[in-house]
Scaffold this motif. Structure first.
Motif, PDB file in Angstrom:
ATOM      1  N   ASP A 275       0.805  -1.209   0.000  1.00 25.69           N
ATOM      2  CA  ASP A 275       0.000   0.000   0.000  1.00 25.69           C
ATOM      3  C   ASP A 275       0.847   1.272   0.000  1.00 25.69           C
ATOM      4  N   THR A 276       2.120   1.190   0.375  1.00 22.66           N
ATOM      5  CA  THR A 276       2.971   2.387   0.325  1.00 22.66           C
ATOM      6  C   THR A 276       3.317   2.781  -1.104  1.00 22.66           C
ATOM      7  N   LEU A 277       3.107   1.864  -2.065  1.00 23.24           N
ATOM      8  CA  LEU A 277       3.485   2.117  -3.451  1.00 23.24           C
ATOM      9  C   LEU A 277       2.433   2.926  -4.199  1.00 23.24           C
ATOM     10  N   ALA A 278       2.920   3.808  -5.048  1.00 28.10           N
ATOM     11  CA  ALA A 278       2.054   4.534  -5.968  1.00 28.10           C
ATOM     12  C   ALA A 278       1.612   3.597  -7.092  1.00 28.10           C
ATOM     13  N   PRO A 279       0.629   4.009  -7.899  1.00 24.24           N
ATOM     14  CA  PRO A 279       0.298   3.211  -9.080  1.00 24.24           C
ATOM     15  C   PRO A 279       1.537   2.970  -9.945  1.00 24.24           C
ATOM     16  N   ARG A 280       1.644   1.758 -10.463  1.00 24.67           N
ATOM     17  CA  ARG A 280       2.781   1.280 -11.241  1.00 24.67           C
ATOM     18  C   ARG A 280       4.075   1.214 -10.419  1.00 24.67           C
ATOM     19  N   GLY A 281       3.967   1.266  -9.109  1.00 16.97           N
ATOM     20  CA  GLY A 281       5.142   1.124  -8.258  1.00 16.97           C
ATOM     21  C   GLY A 281       5.664  -0.303  -8.258  1.00 16.97           C
ATOM     22  N   THR A 282       6.914  -0.456  -7.845  1.00 15.61           N
ATOM     23  CA  THR A 282       7.582  -1.757  -7.868  1.00 15.61           C
ATOM     24  C   THR A 282       8.000  -2.177  -6.464  1.00 15.61           C
ATOM     25  N   PHE A 283       7.616  -3.387  -6.107  1.00 13.27           N
ATOM     26  CA  PHE A 283       7.999  -4.037  -4.846  1.00 13.27           C
ATOM     27  C   PHE A 283       9.108  -5.020  -5.208  1.00 13.27           C
ATOM     28  N   HIS A 284      10.329  -4.748  -4.782  1.00 14.25           N
ATOM     29  CA  HIS A 284      11.486  -5.532  -5.240  1.00 14.25           C
ATOM     30  C   HIS A 284      12.171  -6.217  -4.061  1.00 14.25           C
ATOM     31  N   ILE A 285      12.352  -7.534  -4.179  1.00 20.27           N
ATOM     32  CA  ILE A 285      12.881  -8.351  -3.082  1.00 20.27           C
ATOM     33  C   ILE A 285      14.327  -8.741  -3.353  1.00 20.27           C
ATOM     34  N   VAL A 286      15.212  -8.494  -2.379  1.00 16.64           N
ATOM     35  CA  VAL A 286      16.577  -9.029  -2.430  1.00 16.64           C
ATOM     36  C   VAL A 286      16.918  -9.808  -1.158  1.00 16.64           C
ATOM     37  N   GLY A 287      16.059  -9.745  -0.138  1.00 15.63           N
ATOM     38  CA  GLY A 287      16.268 -10.514   1.084  1.00 15.63           C
ATOM     39  C   GLY A 287      15.780 -11.941   0.919  1.00 15.63           C
ATOM     40  N   ALA A 288      16.460 -12.869   1.571  1.00 17.04           N
ATOM     41  CA  ALA A 288      16.108 -14.299   1.470  1.00 17.04           C
ATOM     42  C   ALA A 288      14.977 -14.618   2.445  1.00 17.04           C
TER      43      ALA A 288
END
Length: 338
Positions: free
Chosen positions: A248-261
């Motif tokens: 929900d913190t992301l704007a429209p077309r925002g990206t949630f990117h994972i690098v943690g295991a």
């Protein structure tokens, strides 16, 4: 052939102990590095404890290596004997699959890892394919450079792969070994940076490292207050959180990117993804080209990890220090073989 001296875990979770092995002939595309130092990463501990089911024992961990090239194979032309270099998570690529031919050697179908099925850098020497061995630019601090080759490139690679722009508002979840480097990269990149941390004592430090804003990740109201504002969210933690609230913190077309295991499956509502046309992505460490870009960027902007140094002979103490959550923020081991 002189045996390589190292510290190895004889079995899963066991204390490391002195170990020697014969590396055999040097491959035509390989170099041998005399180790000066090696970072201690959470991934090393995960391998030592066999948390991912990939370990083979005895296991010599260590994949954030800095040292000097002492021997080069017959076909090596990209590095030379006497150069100070770094080596990270990957140690081999095939150079002929589609990802390799596209420059994405880190996505090679038969890529090799420095501490998976082979011995790594908690040793006096280590070997790798020269593609994955990088000369240190002038201005890079040799003793603290090692963590750049795993922690650093892990958080730099998403900036390239996802096209993060200087005008973007970016959040970093978790201010630890990865996150403290991400803050520095993103501030130098030109972004407006928000740090999410559950440790109040890290707030001032997060600002010093580059954050414009700091949000208490334990406070739902604080998270709700920034809903819809971020263009990119970089998740560096290895624990599960309330991912829907972070989406929900992301704007429209925002990206949630994972690098943690993160060990558990991600719990996300589909509606929160497709109604706002958000993306959920992830990435490993970067390609050789991206790693070189990172090193040049670090030299230009004076970016380096915050480190604590132990002699390699005290490796077990260093691991206990890391597992207790006391590291601020990366542990580096100086080789002290007699």
């Amino acid at each position: 052939m002189t045996a390589i001296r190292a510290y190895a875990a004889p079995s899963a979770g066991a204390p490391l102990e002195p170990f020697e092995y014969d590396p055999g002939p040097l491959g035509a595309d390989q170099v041998e590095i005399r180790v000066e130092s090696s970072g201690l990463c959470h991934s090393d501990v995960s391998m030592i404890n066999d948390e991912w089911g990939l370990a083979q024992f005895p296991l010599v961990a260590g994949h954030e290596v800095v040292g000097t090239v002492v021997e080069a194979g017959a076909n090596v032309t990209d590095v030379r004997v006497g150069q100070r270099v770094g080596l990270g998570w990957f140690s081999h690529a095939c150079h002929h699959c589609d990802p390799c031919l596209s420059g994405d050697h880190n996505l090679c179908r038969s890529r090799g890892h420095t501490i998976v099925g082979r011995h790594g850098g908690f040793a006096d020497r280590v070997r790798a394919q020269s593609t994955w061995v990088f000369p240190l630019p002038d201005g890079i601090d040799a003793i603290s450079a090692g963590p750049l080759f795993c922690g650093g490139i892990t958080v730099f690679n998403p900036l390239i792969q996802s096209g993060v722009k200087p005008t973007d508002r970016v959040g970093v979840v978790g201010i630890g070994g990865l996150g403290h480097l991400a803050l520095q990269f993103l501030r130098a990149w030109g972004c407006e940076v928000t740090a999410f941390t559950s440790t109040g004592a890290k707030a001032d430090e997060a600002r010093r490292l580059g954050a414009h804003h700091v949000v208490d990740s334990r406070d739902p109201e604080a998270l709700d207050a920034i809903a819809g504002t971020l263009d990119f969210l970089l998740v560096t933690v290895n624990v599960s959180l309330d991912w829907n609230r972070y989406l929900d913190t992301l704007a429209p077309r925002g990206t949630f990117h994972i690098v943690g295991a993160i060990p558990e499956p991600l719990d996300m509502e589909a509606f929160k993804v497709f109604f706002e046309q958000r993306r959920v992505t992830g990435s490993p460490v970067g390609s050789p080209h991206t790693t070189k870009l990172m090193l040049d960027f670090c030299a230009r902007h004076g970016i380096k990890p915050q480190t604590e140094v132990f002699p390699m002979s005290r490796l077990n103490d260093a691991i206990a220090h890391l597992e207790a959550g006391k590291a601020r923020y990366r542990v580096v081991l100086e080789a002290d073989f007699a």
